[in-house]
Motif scaffolding. Structure first.
Motif, PDB file in Angstrom:
ATOM      1  N   MET A 186      26.671  43.733  41.536  1.00  0.00           N
ATOM      2  CA  MET A 186      27.840  44.593  41.343  1.00  0.00           C
ATOM      3  C   MET A 186      27.459  46.064  41.431  1.00  0.00           C
ATOM      4  O   MET A 186      28.204  46.876  41.997  1.00  0.00           O
ATOM      5  CB  MET A 186      28.489  44.295  39.993  1.00  0.00           C
ATOM      6  N   ASN A 230      33.908  42.418  35.939  1.00  0.00           N
ATOM      7  CA  ASN A 230      34.331  42.601  37.319  1.00  0.00           C
ATOM      8  C   ASN A 230      35.458  43.618  37.441  1.00  0.00           C
ATOM      9  O   ASN A 230      35.585  44.292  38.469  1.00  0.00           O
ATOM     10  CB  ASN A 230      34.775  41.251  37.903  1.00  0.00           C
ATOM     11  N   ALA A 259      34.639  36.359  34.048  1.00  0.00           N
ATOM     12  CA  ALA A 259      33.858  37.488  34.566  1.00  0.00           C
ATOM     13  C   ALA A 259      34.126  38.764  33.787  1.00  0.00           C
ATOM     14  O   ALA A 259      33.671  39.840  34.185  1.00  0.00           O
ATOM     15  CB  ALA A 259      34.171  37.706  36.041  1.00  0.00           C
TER      16      ALA A 259
END
Length: 1007
Positions: free
Chosen positions: A812, A934, A972
């Motif tokens: 990420m 996320n 997430a």
């Protein structure tokens, strides 16, 4: 200098056992004290004049011996000695007689030097009250003035004096003259009510009595400062000491004229004091005992003018006169004032004169010698001769550390000089240790100013702090509002230049003092009149004062740095004018700061040394006697503070005043004020709304199942923004496209974006208009740095996305880095520098890491976890360095006290935002609560991608829009509760994911 405070130097309980010089004199005082009571009657009744017992004179011998103790340097023993002398003064039915005037004056001097200003004022007031009380007895008409001047006798100069002091021609004045006291008794006298005193003759040192009154007036002015103007006691003593009718003896008129000139200085009648002092000083052609005092008063008055250098020759003359007359304590006082008024051109003259005087008086008065050596060191620093200054300071320290020398005020003055010298030496680096040598002496000054104690009693040691206390007490008085507001304004601002010239330690005490109570009183005054623009101005003072009070020297060092870095087009015209004619040290710092910002600092390996040199230079300037203009935040126009607001922008400002919130809504056309009662209930209402959207942890699901929170939000909106029956956008915010909210207190935790514009089903305010935030009105309007010239992004990322899956977390991070069109520099992987110096690498900083504010000191907070142990790794270091700052900062994982066990106040958000903008960051985005996962990665990825094409405010708006339309996987999102994991669908449209980010950027930057 020795860090010796009043609380470390208790007055001796048994002075007779002391083995010091002061103690020996004090022992003699005890031995010569006899239990004879001096009364106010003559020797007998009848027409003949009564005579005092043989050998009795006023003041008593104990007073003169106490003076010797005082001059020896032991203030504690001196206080005991003056206590004894007070007991030997004459009393009558009215209380102490005029012979107590010099005793109280000198007792006040000792208490002043010790740092006990409350006691000093009591003593000095007593001296003035005695003079006023005996006005009816015409005490200035009673001496036999023809006996004062002893013909044409010439006094032989003392051999220890230097040539200029030897050349002083001293008027031969008698130490004792006859004084006619009482009245000739007649039959009518016995029939008149009141006390009766038979006419009698006393012997009195009238000149010393008058010198004591002059000295008391001078010292009261130094302590009271501007409060001495129209002071009732100071004004009354002038009325009480007028020339006696028919008095034509020249020496008498000259002595009284000198005393009255000092009294006029004591009442802040400076022009008249200077005029009278010049007149009476030139009348006699020879110097008498009052000349040094009136000279000091005139020089101190001149120090407050725009030509302070004119005070220097007067001070040098006073030093010579005082030495010739034996008033050694005034020599040091005069030379310290000369050092404060000297410029670089004539400071060497003061330094040389002080050095000569110190060598001559070393065996005569340790007190005087100590102060003279400090003045020599101070003047040498101003002249640029640091080596000589260091030598003189070392000599002074040798005296100060003696067991029989207790001079806490001079110790603080010595610490000031040590700090000036240390700042010129620069930062010392030894391996990983960085030493700022000025910090220790600065702390010594602050300790004396704020933490002096005597016998478990807290002392007010500095005149500025004593004045602040008097003003606070006046808030409940009956002073008219206009006069009170002028007084509050004076003491809400920084000390003026005359304070720096007279006593730099007092000026520094004024800078570090917190005038919040005075500023709050001004706010309440204008709020009672519902004057919206005036309330706005007072809010600005209060809000910016919170951070200023936590910065070095009350923000003075910060203002020097901003004076050096801000471009001309972002500051006021008077700031540009000041810089164009500023001293060389300020111009040099500006050139060095600009070279660093432009990347022209030379060898990159020497950059750190240049940054440290700039930091030391800023401290050097801040400690010198300059009054620099306020640069950041820019001052609002006092008459038209909102004139620069665009027509489609509104500013909503709040300030919490205990249980009341003051609110002002400003548009270009109108400003409105209202108050919100029930501040404690308001906190509960804010908590209810934020908890409902998931801002804080709760049992079960964190996210709401429905939108019932909207009803509570409507009620809260109506509490905060006073409106009519019309919807908000048709009423208060009609025609407004952007609202800048300046919250206070718990309102910092409330996202105003989620307030409905009408009923609970209506659109949210953040969807209808753009909402930004600011920490103060000035920061909402004016930018604090130039626009960015680079596009690179510095990225400091931690485990905020997937704390338990390192590989996923790293992926990420890489996705965010790859999305930045202008390129990314990762910290510390690509550059091992703290975030405070990230402006050297790029124009934008994204901190994708958890930031937990320090609950005890917000400025001691690392913005990213990697820099917690690095030099310059704290929030406060953003305000310390001369390195350029990034144009924008995004703290995506900031955890406010809303989601921690700490006491909620909102200050952690306000101070963080304000600190970054003070440092030069234009756009700041902070999360009220950390989300991570996320959702945060999606937001940052879109934000970083857009930064290369649009301003940070627009990039954030675009990123929020994308997030709100994004499907999210509950698993997430690491900050969700277990109850949220069972959701079948989840989008970023939940306010929990997007509403926590507040964005601040100045209005003027968009125009």
């Amino acid at each position: 200098m020795k860090a010796r405070k009043a609380n470390q130097s208790q007055r001796a309980s048994y002075p007779i056992t002391r083995t010091t010089w002061g103690g020996a004199l004090l022992a003699i005082l005890f031995l010569i004290c006899v239990p004879t009571t001096v009364v106010g009657q003559g020797a007998g009744l009848g027409p003949s004049l009564g005579l005092e017992p043989t050998g009795v004179s006023y003041p008593s011998p104990q007073y003169y011996m106490a003076l010797e103790v005082y001059r020896s340097g032991d203030l504690e023993a001196a206080l005991d000695a003056f206590d004894i002398a007070i007991g030997r003064t004459r009393r009558d039915i009215n209380g102490h007689w005029i012979d107590a005037i010099p005793v109280y004056a000198m007792m006040g001097e000792a208490q002043y030097q010790l740092g006990d200003l409350e006691a000093a004022m009591q003593s000095l007031d007593m001296a003035l009250k005695i003079a006023i009380r005996y006005r009816s007895q015409r005490w200035l008409a009673r001496p036999v003035w023809t006996e004062v001047l002893q013909g044409q006798a010439v006094q032989t100069p003392k051999q220890y004096l230097w040539p200029e002091a030897k050349a002083v021609s001293i008027a031969p004045l008698a130490r004792s003259v006859k004084y006619y006291s009482g009245e000739q008794l007649t039959e009518q006298s016995f029939q008149t009510p009141g006390p009766i005193e038979e006419l009698n003759i006393k012997t009195i040192d009238m000149v010393e009595v008058m010198r004591g009154l002059a000295l008391a007036s001078y010292r009261r002015r130094i302590i009271l400062g501007p409060l001495s103007e129209n002071d009732p006691l100071a004004t009354e003593v002038i009325e009480s000491t007028k020339y006696p009718r028919g008095l034509q003896v020249p020496i008498a008129r000259n002595l009284i004229g000198c005393m009255r000139a000092a009294e006029r200085f004591g009442a802040m009648q400076d022009d008249r004091a200077i005029e009278d002092a010049a007149k009476v000083s030139g009348e006699m052609g020879r110097v008498h005992s009052l000349a040094p005092v009136v000279g000091l008063a005139a020089a101190s008055a001149i120090a407050g003018t725009d030509k302070p250098e004119a005070a220097v020759p007067i001070c040098l003359q006073v030093a010579n006169q005082a030495a010739a007359l034996g008033y050694f304590e005034l020599v040091g006082e005069a030379l310290q004032l000369a050092a404060g008024c000297a410029n670089q051109q004539n400071a060497a003259v003061v330094q040389q004169a002080s050095q000569v005087a110190a060598a001559s008086l070393l065996r005569k008065s340790r007190f005087a010698t100590l102060q003279i050596l400090l003045a020599a060191a101070d003047a040498a620093v101003t002249a640029g001769d640091v080596q000589t200054a260091t030598a003189r300071l070392g000599e002074a320290k040798t005296i100060a550390v003696r067991r029989d020398v207790a001079q806490p005020r001079l110790d603080a003055y010595g610490a000031y000089i040590a700090a000036r010298i240390a700042a010129r030496a620069g930062i010392l680096t030894d391996g990983n240790a960085t030493v700022r040598p000025w910090e220790e002496p600065v702390q010594q000054m602050i300790n004396f100013a704020t933490n002096s104690r005597l016998k478990r009693r807290n002392l007010i040691s500095m005149p500025r702090l004593y004045q602040l206390q008097r003003v606070r007490l006046a808030l409940g008085g009956n002073m008219d509002m206009q006069s009170l507001d002028l007084l509050l304004q004076l003491y809400s601002d920084a000390p003026t230049i005359d304070t720096w010239r007279r006593d730099p330690v007092n000026a520094i005490a004024g800078h570090i003092a917190n005038p919040e109570a005075l500023r709050l009183a001004r706010l309440r005054t204008v709020a009672s009149r519902e004057s919206a623009l005036d309330v706005l101005l007072r809010m600005e003072d209060l809000l910016t004062g919170r951070l200023d009070s936590q910065l070095a020297l009350g923000g003075r060092v910060h203002q020097v740095r901003t004076l050096a870095r801000m471009p001309d087009d972002l500051v006021e015209k008077d700031v540009v004018a000041f810089r164009n004619t500023a001293p060389k040290s300020i111009r040099d710092l500006r050139a060095a700061t600009k070279a660093i910002a432009d990347g022209n600092a030379g060898d990159p390996s020497l950059l750190n040394a240049k940054l440290e040199a700039a930091e030391a230079d800023a401290w050097e300037i801040a400690l010198d006697r300059y009054v620099t203009p306020r640069v950041v935040p820019r001052r609002l126009d006092q008459k038209k503070p909102i004139e620069s607001l665009p027509a489609d922008v509104a500013m909503l400002v709040f300030y919490q005043d205990n249980a009341v919130y003051h609110a002002v809504l400003c548009t270009k056309q109108k400003a409105s004020y209202w108050s919100i009662k029930g501040g404690s209930r308001l906190g509960a209402e804010i908590a209810k709304v934020t908890r409902a959207i998931g801002a804080s942890q709760a049992r079960g699901s964190r996210l709401p199942e429905d939108e019932s929170w909207r009803k509570d939000a409507v009620n809260l909106r109506d509490r905060l923004i006073s409106t009519s029956a019309a919807p908000l956008l048709e009423d208060r915010l009609n025609g407004i496209k952007r609202l800048v909210v300046i919250p206070d207190g718990l309102l910092w935790y409330l996202p105003f974006e989620i307030l409905p514009v009408d009923d609970s089903e209506s659109p949210l305010l953040g969807d209808a208009i753009e909402i930004r935030y600011a920490a103060s009105p000035a920061l909402a309007i004016y930018p604090t740095a130039a626009p960015p010239v680079k596009g690179e992004v510095a990225l400091a990322a931690g485990k905020i996305f997937a704390p338990r899956e390192m590989e996923t977390n790293e992926q990420m991070i890489l996705s965010i880095a790859e999305s930045a069109a202008a390129g990314v520099v990762r910290l510390p992987q690509d550059a091992a520098v703290p975030t405070s110096r990230s402006g050297l690498l790029g124009s934008h900083l994204i901190v994708a890491d958890t930031t937990v504010p320090n609950p005890k000191a917000v400025l001691q907070t690392p913005l990213a976890s990697f820099e917690s142990a690095m030099p310059y790794g704290m929030l406060g270091d953003w305000l310390r360095t001369a390195a350029p700052t990034p144009s924008s900062v995004f703290l995506s994982g900031f955890r406010s006290h809303l989601e921690t066990p700490q006491q909620v106040s909102g200050n952690e958000l306000a101070l963080t935002l304000m600190s970054l903008q003070y440092a030069g960051v234009q756009d700041v985005t902070i999360s009220r609560w950390a989300v991570g996962g996320n959702s945060t990665a999606t937001l940052l990825r879109e934000y970083a991608q857009e930064l290369g094409f649009m301003p940070p405010s627009e990039a954030l708006a675009r990123a929020k829009d994308v997030l709100r339309r994004t499907e999210l996987a509950p698993s997430a999102e690491p900050t969700l509760s277990k109850g949220d994991l069972d959701r079948s669908t989840l989008t970023g449209g939940q306010p929990f994911f997007w509403a926590g980010y507040l964005h601040a950027s100045p209005i003027k930057d968009d125009n």
